[in-house]
Design a protein around this motif. Structure first.
Motif, PDB file in Angstrom:
ATOM      1  N   GLU A 155       0.841  -1.191   0.000  1.00 51.56           N
ATOM      2  CA  GLU A 155       0.000   0.000   0.000  1.00 51.56           C
ATOM      3  C   GLU A 155       0.877   1.242   0.000  1.00 51.56           C
ATOM      4  O   GLU A 155       2.102   1.147   0.062  1.00 51.56           O
ATOM      5  CB  GLU A 155      -0.924   0.003   1.226  1.00 51.56           C
ATOM      6  CG  GLU A 155      -1.955  -1.109   1.228  1.00 51.56           C
ATOM      7  CD  GLU A 155      -2.877  -1.036   2.436  1.00 51.56           C
ATOM      8  OE1 GLU A 155      -2.726  -0.097   3.253  1.00 51.56           O
ATOM      9  OE2 GLU A 155      -3.762  -1.915   2.562  1.00 51.56           O
ATOM     10  N   LYS A 156       0.248   2.410  -0.062  1.00 49.44           N
ATOM     11  CA  LYS A 156       0.981   3.676  -0.050  1.00 49.44           C
ATOM     12  C   LYS A 156       0.576   4.486   1.182  1.00 49.44           C
ATOM     13  O   LYS A 156      -0.602   4.616   1.505  1.00 49.44           O
ATOM     14  CB  LYS A 156       0.673   4.487  -1.309  1.00 49.44           C
ATOM     15  CG  LYS A 156       1.417   4.046  -2.565  1.00 49.44           C
ATOM     16  CD  LYS A 156       2.899   4.422  -2.476  1.00 49.44           C
ATOM     17  CE  LYS A 156       3.632   4.220  -3.789  1.00 49.44           C
ATOM     18  NZ  LYS A 156       3.272   5.225  -4.802  1.00 49.44           N
ATOM     19  N   GLY A 158       1.283   8.235   1.971  1.00 48.64           N
ATOM     20  CA  GLY A 158       1.886   9.378   1.303  1.00 48.64           C
ATOM     21  C   GLY A 158       2.499   8.896  -0.003  1.00 48.64           C
ATOM     22  O   GLY A 158       1.843   8.256  -0.821  1.00 48.64           O
ATOM     23  N   ASP A 159       3.786   9.165  -0.168  1.00 45.37           N
ATOM     24  CA  ASP A 159       4.473   8.714  -1.377  1.00 45.37           C
ATOM     25  C   ASP A 159       5.363   7.505  -1.112  1.00 45.37           C
ATOM     26  O   ASP A 159       6.167   7.117  -1.956  1.00 45.37           O
ATOM     27  CB  ASP A 159       5.310   9.866  -1.956  1.00 45.37           C
ATOM     28  CG  ASP A 159       6.365  10.370  -0.977  1.00 45.37           C
ATOM     29  OD1 ASP A 159       6.319   9.981   0.210  1.00 45.37           O
ATOM     30  OD2 ASP A 159       7.231  11.160  -1.399  1.00 45.37           O
ATOM     31  N   LYS A 160       5.201   6.888   0.073  1.00 43.71           N
ATOM     32  CA  LYS A 160       6.038   5.753   0.434  1.00 43.71           C
ATOM     33  C   LYS A 160       5.255   4.444   0.371  1.00 43.71           C
ATOM     34  O   LYS A 160       4.103   4.373   0.783  1.00 43.71           O
ATOM     35  CB  LYS A 160       6.624   5.936   1.837  1.00 43.71           C
ATOM     36  CG  LYS A 160       7.647   7.072   1.927  1.00 43.71           C
ATOM     37  CD  LYS A 160       8.316   7.081   3.277  1.00 43.71           C
ATOM     38  CE  LYS A 160       9.413   8.143   3.341  1.00 43.71           C
ATOM     39  NZ  LYS A 160      10.118   8.135   4.638  1.00 43.71           N
ATOM     40  N   GLU A 161       5.922   3.410  -0.134  1.00 41.63           N
ATOM     41  CA  GLU A 161       5.304   2.107  -0.252  1.00 41.63           C
ATOM     42  C   GLU A 161       5.500   1.325   1.054  1.00 41.63           C
ATOM     43  O   GLU A 161       6.575   1.384   1.664  1.00 41.63           O
ATOM     44  CB  GLU A 161       5.934   1.348  -1.415  1.00 41.63           C
ATOM     45  CG  GLU A 161       5.131   0.172  -1.914  1.00 41.63           C
ATOM     46  CD  GLU A 161       5.683  -0.384  -3.220  1.00 41.63           C
ATOM     47  OE1 GLU A 161       5.143  -1.397  -3.694  1.00 41.63           O
ATOM     48  OE2 GLU A 161       6.667   0.197  -3.748  1.00 41.63           O
ATOM     49  N   TYR A 205       7.595   0.277   6.257  1.00 42.52           N
ATOM     50  CA  TYR A 205       8.123   0.975   5.084  1.00 42.52           C
ATOM     51  C   TYR A 205       8.984   0.025   4.250  1.00 42.52           C
ATOM     52  O   TYR A 205       9.869  -0.653   4.788  1.00 42.52           O
ATOM     53  CB  TYR A 205       8.967   2.176   5.509  1.00 42.52           C
ATOM     54  CG  TYR A 205       8.164   3.315   6.113  1.00 42.52           C
ATOM     55  CD1 TYR A 205       7.247   4.026   5.342  1.00 42.52           C
ATOM     56  CD2 TYR A 205       8.337   3.685   7.445  1.00 42.52           C
ATOM     57  CE1 TYR A 205       6.519   5.080   5.900  1.00 42.52           C
ATOM     58  CE2 TYR A 205       7.624   4.730   8.006  1.00 42.52           C
ATOM     59  CZ  TYR A 205       6.709   5.429   7.225  1.00 42.52           C
ATOM     60  OH  TYR A 205       5.993   6.459   7.775  1.00 42.52           O
ATOM     61  N   ASP A 207      11.185   0.797   1.846  1.00 43.57           N
ATOM     62  CA  ASP A 207      12.559   1.245   1.570  1.00 43.57           C
ATOM     63  C   ASP A 207      13.484   1.115   2.776  1.00 43.57           C
ATOM     64  O   ASP A 207      14.640   0.729   2.643  1.00 43.57           O
ATOM     65  CB  ASP A 207      12.556   2.687   1.037  1.00 43.57           C
ATOM     66  CG  ASP A 207      11.885   3.671   1.986  1.00 43.57           C
ATOM     67  OD1 ASP A 207      11.248   3.218   2.965  1.00 43.57           O
ATOM     68  OD2 ASP A 207      11.989   4.885   1.743  1.00 43.57           O
TER      69      ASP A 207
END
Length: 288
Positions: A155-156, A158-161, A205, A207
């Motif tokens: 899912e997202k 904001g702009d983070k997966e 997160y 990343d």
């Protein structure tokens, strides 16, 4: 002959690429994600986020029943050295049409935990033995991840997966983690969540492999909990903690007026709320 050799070399190169490529990838599982997130959190020096706790319940006494919603929302920050947790929030209770600002600091000093709370412009501090878990590390509700289910799709936020993991925990586990729930339930007497279950959603997160959010939802407490003639049935309890920033806080300073506050317990601070609640129940009984 040259063509056969060329095809053979090409086949060997393709096969090698596939084998080496496959060896370089590790399967992402709920257990591996939780393990990595726990290891990464051990390295984090500070974090900031926000909290939303909501409780919907039914209270009855001597045949008189009423619904009541309580909530606690606010921002949080935490450092690991020294170990200090700070929450600046608001405590609300719709039955009394009440909204109260609350400022809380908790510092771990050796084998003891000291909590400072400011409510109604009054600071009070309390001291107790250090316990495992707590509001600041709700992500540990995932345990080792073996009992969690990893969603097929990310899912997202904001702009983070983010990865999404879910599981069910017992009320006893929930109670151990949410020691700070006492500030919301002190006026209702001793609350026991051990007979209940909670649905947990942990987002990580992609990343950084750090916790992004933890949400715990409990509903239907069955026969309810009775204390001093008051029966409390929880319709729904929801707790959401978002981890927004990591290693962005240099230090947290506890105010001097908090450090010099008289010792006591949170119950003495919330005594006025308890009196108001009892008065509200009495007025409702009289009206009926």
């Amino acid at each position: 002959m040259r063509k056969k050799l060329a095809w053979l070399l090409a086949s060997v190169m393709i096969l090698s690429a596939v084998i080496l490529g496959g060896c370089g990838k590790k399967e992402v599982t709920a257990e591996s994600l939780v393990k990595q997130a726990n290891e990464n959190m051990e390295k984090v020096k500070s974090f900031a986020g926000d909290l939303d706790m909501q409780m919907s319940m039914n209270i009855s006494s001597e045949g008189v029943a009423m619904d009541m919603n309580m909530g606690m929302t606010g921002t949080i920050e935490c450092t690991s050295d020294p170990d200090i947790f700070h929450m600046d929030g608001t405590l609300s209770m719709d039955l009394l049409n009440m909204s109260m600002d609350m400022d809380m600091y908790t510092q771990v000093d050796g084998d003891k935990s000291i909590t400072y709370i400011n409510m109604m412009d009054e600071w009070m501090k309390s001291e107790e033995a250090v316990e495992e878990g707590g509001m600041e590390d709700m992500y540990t509700v995932a345990g080792d991840g073996k009992d969690m289910t990893l969603a097929e799709e990310t899912e997202k936020i904001g702009d983070k997966e983010v990865y999404v993991l879910t599981s069910t925990i017992s009320g006893e586990e929930f109670q151990e983690i949410m020691g700070s729930m006492e500030e919301m339930t002190e006026s209702l007497g001793e609350v026991d969540f051990s007979t209940m279950e909670a649905e947990v959603t942990l987002k990580i997160y992609k990343d950084t492999v750090l916790p992004a959010s933890v949400s715990i939802v409990m509903s239907d407490s069955g026969e309810g909990i009775e204390s001093e003639g008051v029966l409390v049935k929880f319709n729904n309890i929801s707790v959401v903690l978002n981890y927004n920033e990591f290693d962005s806080i240099d230090s947290i300073t506890i105010p001097e007026e908090a450090l010099s506050a008289p010792s006591g317990d949170e119950g003495s601070i919330l005594g006025e709320e308890e009196s108001l609640l009892e008065s509200e129940i009495a007025e409702t009984e009289a009206a009926q």
